[in-house]
Every structure is written in C-alpha cells, then in structure tokens.
Design a protein around this motif. Sequence first.
Motif, PDB file in Angstrom:
ATOM      1  N   THR A  57       6.890 -55.732   9.497  1.00 37.04           N
ATOM      2  CA  THR A  57       5.831 -55.088   9.909  1.00 37.04           C
ATOM      3  C   THR A  57       5.075 -53.875   9.227  1.00 37.04           C
TER       4      THR A  57
ATOM      5  N   GLN B 264      -0.356 -61.191  19.564  1.00 33.61           N
ATOM      6  CA  GLN B 264       0.610 -61.047  20.268  1.00 33.61           C
ATOM      7  C   GLN B 264       0.593 -61.015  22.307  1.00 33.61           C
TER       8      GLN B 264
ATOM      9  N   ASP C  37      11.112 -57.503  14.611  1.00 33.38           N
ATOM     10  CA  ASP C  37      10.251 -56.888  14.253  1.00 33.38           C
ATOM     11  C   ASP C  37      10.831 -55.193  12.597  1.00 33.38           C
TER      12      ASP C  37
ATOM     13  N   ARG D 171       1.851 -58.138  15.853  1.00 31.00           N
ATOM     14  CA  ARG D 171       3.281 -57.892  15.083  1.00 31.00           C
ATOM     15  C   ARG D 171       3.273 -59.427  14.662  1.00 31.00           C
TER      16      ARG D 171
ATOM     17  N   SER E 295      -0.420 -60.164   4.401  1.00 31.51           N
ATOM     18  CA  SER E 295      -0.541 -60.741   5.714  1.00 31.51           C
ATOM     19  C   SER E 295      -1.648 -61.804   6.146  1.00 31.51           C
TER      20      SER E 295
ATOM     21  N   ASN F 183       7.461 -59.299   2.888  1.00 31.38           N
ATOM     22  CA  ASN F 183       6.895 -58.119   4.154  1.00 31.38           C
ATOM     23  C   ASN F 183       5.629 -57.327   3.608  1.00 31.38           C
TER      24      ASN F 183
ATOM     25  N   SER G   3       5.664 -64.095  11.947  1.00 30.65           N
ATOM     26  CA  SER G   3       5.081 -63.059  11.842  1.00 30.65           C
ATOM     27  C   SER G   3       3.917 -62.838  10.991  1.00 30.65           C
ATOM     28  N   ARG G   4       3.862 -61.791  11.522  1.00 29.14           N
ATOM     29  CA  ARG G   4       2.528 -61.684  10.637  1.00 29.14           C
ATOM     30  C   ARG G   4       2.259 -61.259   9.573  1.00 29.14           C
TER      31      ARG G   4
ATOM     32  N   LYS H 293       5.319 -52.893  19.464  1.00 27.98           N
ATOM     33  CA  LYS H 293       6.542 -51.993  18.698  1.00 27.98           C
ATOM     34  C   LYS H 293       7.741 -53.190  18.582  1.00 27.98           C
TER      35      LYS H 293
ATOM     36  N   LEU I  25       1.572 -52.329   9.113  1.00 28.68           N
ATOM     37  CA  LEU I  25       0.919 -52.793  10.726  1.00 28.68           C
ATOM     38  C   LEU I  25       0.863 -51.304  11.606  1.00 28.68           C
TER      39      LEU I  25
END
Length: 246
Positions: free
Chosen positions: A61, A8, A58, A70, A220, A217, A211-212, A16, A64
């Motif tokens: 995450t 990022q 958003d 993110r 990772s 969700n 997305s990480r 964020k 994290l």
Amino acid sequence: MYITITPQKIGGNYSKSAAGFVAYLEKENQELTPDEMEHFFNQYEDHISADKVTREIDGNTAKLEKTEPRFYSITVSPSKYELKQLQNNSEDLKKYTRELMKDYVASFNREINGRPVSIDDVKYFAKIEHSRSFKGSDKQVRENQPFASEILKLKSEVRKINRGEMQGSIADREQRIAQLEKQAPHRQNGERIVQGMKKEGSQSHIHIIVSRKDASNRFSLSPGSKYKASSVELNGKIVRRGFDRD
C-alpha cells in the motif's frame, strides 16, 4: 455471469488493514471440516492462508492516502445454468477465475515500464464460496419485514402474559402469529424468509481481493478509474489511462 467491482468501502477513510474483509471471506469455513474447506488461491498458488492474504495486501500500500482504497473486491456470480455445466465445481471455478483475471489486467488502458499491464503485475487472492444467505437488503426480507415486526410484537406480548406483566389471551396471539407466518409473501421450503437464512439451490460464487497497487508496490492500478480508455499529455509525454469495465 454477473460481476461487480467495488472499492474496499465507500466514503470516509479506509481501514489500514484487509484483515476484516479476509475474516469475512473465511466465514463459510467455520461450518466445514478441514477436507471441505475452500482456501485462498491466486494465479499460481493454491491453499494460501488467510494470514498470508492479509499480510500481502497490507504490505502493498505504498504512498496511498487515507482516502484511497487499499484494495478492490470483485464478486463473480455465475448463473444457475452456468453452474450446472461445471464438471468439477471448485476446480472449474478456479480455472475460470485465472482466465478472468487475464481479462481484468487487459482492461487497463495503461503501461508499466513501457509495456501493457500483465497478469504478473497484479496482486490478487480469490476464494470460492458455495452458499449465500439472505441479507436485510434483499427484496424477500424487506417485503416480509412488516410481518416479522408484527410477529415479534406478538411474541413479546406472549412472554409478558406468561410473566404476569399484562393481561390477554395467549391462544389468540399464537393463532395470529400462525396466520402471519402463512401470509408472509416470501417463503422457502415452507418457512418465512428471514435475514440470515441460507438460500436454497446451487449458490457457488467467487470473491476476489485485488491490491490497489501493482505487485512491485510502485504503481497504482485502479479499476475504479472514472476514465474508460483515454490518453492525456503529462509533462510533455502522452500517458494512457483508464479501465474498461465492460
């Protein structure tokens, strides 16, 4: 084909929200009509709105830390030769992106719930752009900078002479400006290359925001892992880890 994968941002705490990056990827659409615009897409959907991209990234995450990205940015830059082979520029690049992301997930040396990472485990959105502009870090802009600075100084002096704030010859300064414009080492279509100037030729490329965290969700998935492909024993179990950037 040249591909980069970057977090990022580098250093410090991470924002964020992905809103700033998503807005940056929408910049090209500001100059286009609705029919010409390129929209975000993912593995299964087209015409995804920027608001949905921001909301989905958003909202994915969980757990994290502030010091963890993110999302990651993947930039895919085909060569001019490769772009010439395309039959339908945008549609072909979409197909390529979707195949590329299958290779992306296959590069993770880990498992989720006892199985290899699959394309349905990653949350990503992609966008095609068809133009590029020269940046301040580009060689052409950097090597033209001494000429640009001198031209700027001379133009400032011309304005001051016109306002009566200093003495001197406007004609001499304008002649020197014309000489410097011609002497600048890098030009495009007869004009000195400056920051922000659009690059000529076919410049189509792909931006991917991924997305990480995985789509659930919970896990990772970092392409920034310092491990290429290895296993480690954790709590008595062998755990696979790493990402093969090759």
